[in-house]
Scaffold this motif. Sequence first.
Motif, PDB file in Angstrom:
ATOM      1  N   LEU A 131       0.836  -1.195   0.000  1.00  0.00           N
ATOM      2  CA  LEU A 131       0.000   0.000   0.000  1.00  0.00           C
ATOM      3  C   LEU A 131       0.876   1.252   0.000  1.00  0.00           C
ATOM      4  O   LEU A 131       0.611   2.205  -0.739  1.00  0.00           O
ATOM      5  N   LYS A 132       1.938   1.220   0.784  1.00  0.00           N
ATOM      6  CA  LYS A 132       2.855   2.363   0.841  1.00  0.00           C
ATOM      7  C   LYS A 132       3.618   2.547  -0.471  1.00  0.00           C
ATOM      8  O   LYS A 132       3.921   3.668  -0.856  1.00  0.00           O
ATOM      9  N   VAL A 133       3.917   1.452  -1.147  1.00  0.00           N
ATOM     10  CA  VAL A 133       4.697   1.523  -2.388  1.00  0.00           C
ATOM     11  C   VAL A 133       3.814   1.822  -3.592  1.00  0.00           C
ATOM     12  O   VAL A 133       4.113   2.706  -4.397  1.00  0.00           O
ATOM     13  N   LEU A 134       2.713   1.092  -3.726  1.00  0.00           N
ATOM     14  CA  LEU A 134       1.919   1.132  -4.952  1.00  0.00           C
ATOM     15  C   LEU A 134       0.769   2.136  -4.935  1.00  0.00           C
ATOM     16  O   LEU A 134       0.367   2.621  -5.995  1.00  0.00           O
ATOM     17  N   VAL A 135       0.221   2.425  -3.772  1.00  0.00           N
ATOM     18  CA  VAL A 135      -0.945   3.316  -3.710  1.00  0.00           C
ATOM     19  C   VAL A 135      -0.525   4.711  -3.263  1.00  0.00           C
ATOM     20  O   VAL A 135      -0.748   5.692  -3.976  1.00  0.00           O
ATOM     21  N   PHE A 136       0.067   4.809  -2.078  1.00  0.00           N
ATOM     22  CA  PHE A 136       0.460   6.124  -1.569  1.00  0.00           C
ATOM     23  C   PHE A 136       1.750   6.611  -2.206  1.00  0.00           C
ATOM     24  O   PHE A 136       1.992   7.813  -2.228  1.00  0.00           O
ATOM     25  N   THR A 137       2.563   5.734  -2.701  1.00  0.00           N
ATOM     26  CA  THR A 137       3.921   5.927  -3.218  1.00  0.00           C
ATOM     27  C   THR A 137       4.871   6.237  -2.057  1.00  0.00           C
ATOM     28  O   THR A 137       4.458   6.770  -1.027  1.00  0.00           O
ATOM     29  N   LEU A 138       6.116   5.884  -2.252  1.00  0.00           N
ATOM     30  CA  LEU A 138       7.096   6.098  -1.190  1.00  0.00           C
ATOM     31  C   LEU A 138       7.313   7.578  -0.899  1.00  0.00           C
ATOM     32  O   LEU A 138       7.512   7.961   0.261  1.00  0.00           O
ATOM     33  N   ASP A 139       7.253   8.419  -1.935  1.00  0.00           N
ATOM     34  CA  ASP A 139       7.430   9.855  -1.701  1.00  0.00           C
ATOM     35  C   ASP A 139       6.343  10.404  -0.786  1.00  0.00           C
ATOM     36  O   ASP A 139       6.628  11.159   0.144  1.00  0.00           O
ATOM     37  N   GLU A 140       5.093  10.028  -1.044  1.00  0.00           N
ATOM     38  CA  GLU A 140       3.999  10.496  -0.191  1.00  0.00           C
ATOM     39  C   GLU A 140       4.082   9.883   1.207  1.00  0.00           C
ATOM     40  O   GLU A 140       3.734  10.535   2.194  1.00  0.00           O
ATOM     41  N   THR A 141       4.547   8.647   1.287  1.00  0.00           N
ATOM     42  CA  THR A 141       4.711   8.008   2.594  1.00  0.00           C
ATOM     43  C   THR A 141       5.776   8.735   3.403  1.00  0.00           C
ATOM     44  O   THR A 141       5.601   8.976   4.600  1.00  0.00           O
ATOM     45  N   VAL A 142       6.870   9.123   2.758  1.00  0.00           N
ATOM     46  CA  VAL A 142       7.920   9.894   3.423  1.00  0.00           C
ATOM     47  C   VAL A 142       7.347  11.217   3.926  1.00  0.00           C
ATOM     48  O   VAL A 142       7.605  11.633   5.069  1.00  0.00           O
ATOM     49  N   GLN A 143       6.549  11.881   3.098  1.00  0.00           N
ATOM     50  CA  GLN A 143       5.931  13.146   3.502  1.00  0.00           C
ATOM     51  C   GLN A 143       4.994  12.948   4.692  1.00  0.00           C
ATOM     52  O   GLN A 143       4.982  13.764   5.624  1.00  0.00           O
ATOM     53  N   PHE A 144       4.208  11.869   4.666  1.00  0.00           N
ATOM     54  CA  PHE A 144       3.294  11.594   5.774  1.00  0.00           C
ATOM     55  C   PHE A 144       4.071  11.366   7.067  1.00  0.00           C
ATOM     56  O   PHE A 144       3.724  11.919   8.110  1.00  0.00           O
ATOM     57  N   PHE A 145       5.112  10.547   7.005  1.00  0.00           N
ATOM     58  CA  PHE A 145       5.907  10.288   8.206  1.00  0.00           C
ATOM     59  C   PHE A 145       6.485  11.596   8.745  1.00  0.00           C
ATOM     60  O   PHE A 145       6.490  11.824   9.949  1.00  0.00           O
ATOM     61  N   GLY A 146       6.967  12.451   7.839  1.00  0.00           N
ATOM     62  CA  GLY A 146       7.485  13.756   8.252  1.00  0.00           C
ATOM     63  C   GLY A 146       6.422  14.607   8.910  1.00  0.00           C
ATOM     64  O   GLY A 146       6.694  15.287   9.912  1.00  0.00           O
ATOM     65  N   SER A 147       5.199  14.569   8.384  1.00  0.00           N
ATOM     66  CA  SER A 147       4.115  15.358   8.965  1.00  0.00           C
ATOM     67  C   SER A 147       3.727  14.868  10.357  1.00  0.00           C
ATOM     68  O   SER A 147       3.119  15.602  11.133  1.00  0.00           O
ATOM     69  N   GLN A 148       4.089  13.635  10.673  1.00  0.00           N
ATOM     70  CA  GLN A 148       3.798  13.064  11.983  1.00  0.00           C
ATOM     71  C   GLN A 148       4.965  13.224  12.956  1.00  0.00           C
ATOM     72  O   GLN A 148       4.920  12.716  14.079  1.00  0.00           O
ATOM     73  N   GLY A 149       6.034  13.888  12.492  1.00  0.00           N
ATOM     74  CA  GLY A 149       7.171  14.154  13.357  1.00  0.00           C
ATOM     75  C   GLY A 149       8.290  13.128  13.284  1.00  0.00           C
ATOM     76  O   GLY A 149       9.250  13.200  14.053  1.00  0.00           O
ATOM     77  N   PHE A 150       8.176  12.172  12.372  1.00  0.00           N
ATOM     78  CA  PHE A 150       9.223  11.164  12.199  1.00  0.00           C
ATOM     79  C   PHE A 150      10.167  11.600  11.089  1.00  0.00           C
ATOM     80  O   PHE A 150       9.732  12.210  10.115  1.00  0.00           O
ATOM     81  N   PRO A 151      11.443  11.275  11.187  1.00  0.00           N
ATOM     82  CA  PRO A 151      12.346  11.543  10.062  1.00  0.00           C
ATOM     83  C   PRO A 151      11.867  10.776   8.828  1.00  0.00           C
ATOM     84  O   PRO A 151      11.388   9.639   8.945  1.00  0.00           O
ATOM     85  N   GLY A 152      11.987  11.371   7.677  1.00  0.00           N
ATOM     86  CA  GLY A 152      11.480  10.767   6.451  1.00  0.00           C
ATOM     87  C   GLY A 152      12.033   9.385   6.158  1.00  0.00           C
ATOM     88  O   GLY A 152      11.308   8.518   5.660  1.00  0.00           O
ATOM     89  N   PHE A 153      13.301   9.152   6.474  1.00  0.00           N
ATOM     90  CA  PHE A 153      13.904   7.859   6.145  1.00  0.00           C
ATOM     91  C   PHE A 153      13.237   6.708   6.894  1.00  0.00           C
ATOM     92  O   PHE A 153      13.327   5.557   6.476  1.00  0.00           O
ATOM     93  N   ILE A 154      12.546   7.008   7.990  1.00  0.00           N
ATOM     94  CA  ILE A 154      11.847   5.959   8.745  1.00  0.00           C
ATOM     95  C   ILE A 154      10.781   5.297   7.871  1.00  0.00           C
ATOM     96  O   ILE A 154      10.499   4.103   8.017  1.00  0.00           O
TER      97      ILE A 154
END
Length: 145
Positions: free
Chosen positions: A28-51
């Motif tokens: 779901l993170k790879v094919l639907v949200f894409t990794l770029d959007e997943t990185v952005q979401f994690f960042g918006s939640q206060g996590f470093p993007g690489f997580i």
Amino acid sequence: MMDRDLVAYGAFLLRVALGVAFIAHGLLKVLVFTLDETVQFFGSQGFPGFIAYLVTAAELGGGVLLILGIYSRWVALSLLPVLIGAAVVHWGNGWVFSAPGGGWEYPVFWAITLVVQALLGDGACALRLSRPLLSGGRLKQVTTG
């Protein structure tokens, strides 16, 4: 009284269901949200993007290892931080996962099932058996045969 063979098959069923669920979430993170959007979401939640990359790899790799039954007990325990992180992210949204933004009930329930898997062991049809959690025989590996 428990039927050890049935317990082993129950552990197998749980292990495969957990593996499929983790693969589905990773894809779901790879094919639907894409990794770029997943990185952005994690960042918006206060996590470093690489997580986001680490979580996705843990979900996909952990899911495959669970399905195959490769050190399932330890894989289940190693995936706990992923679900604890998900529960923390959803904590402010309330208990019910159908709440806007998703609640914490699903990731907490999923984390509990990982603990159950670790306690039960690998179950039937595992390719690589995990060592028991405790030495001294108090918690033994559940296998068929």
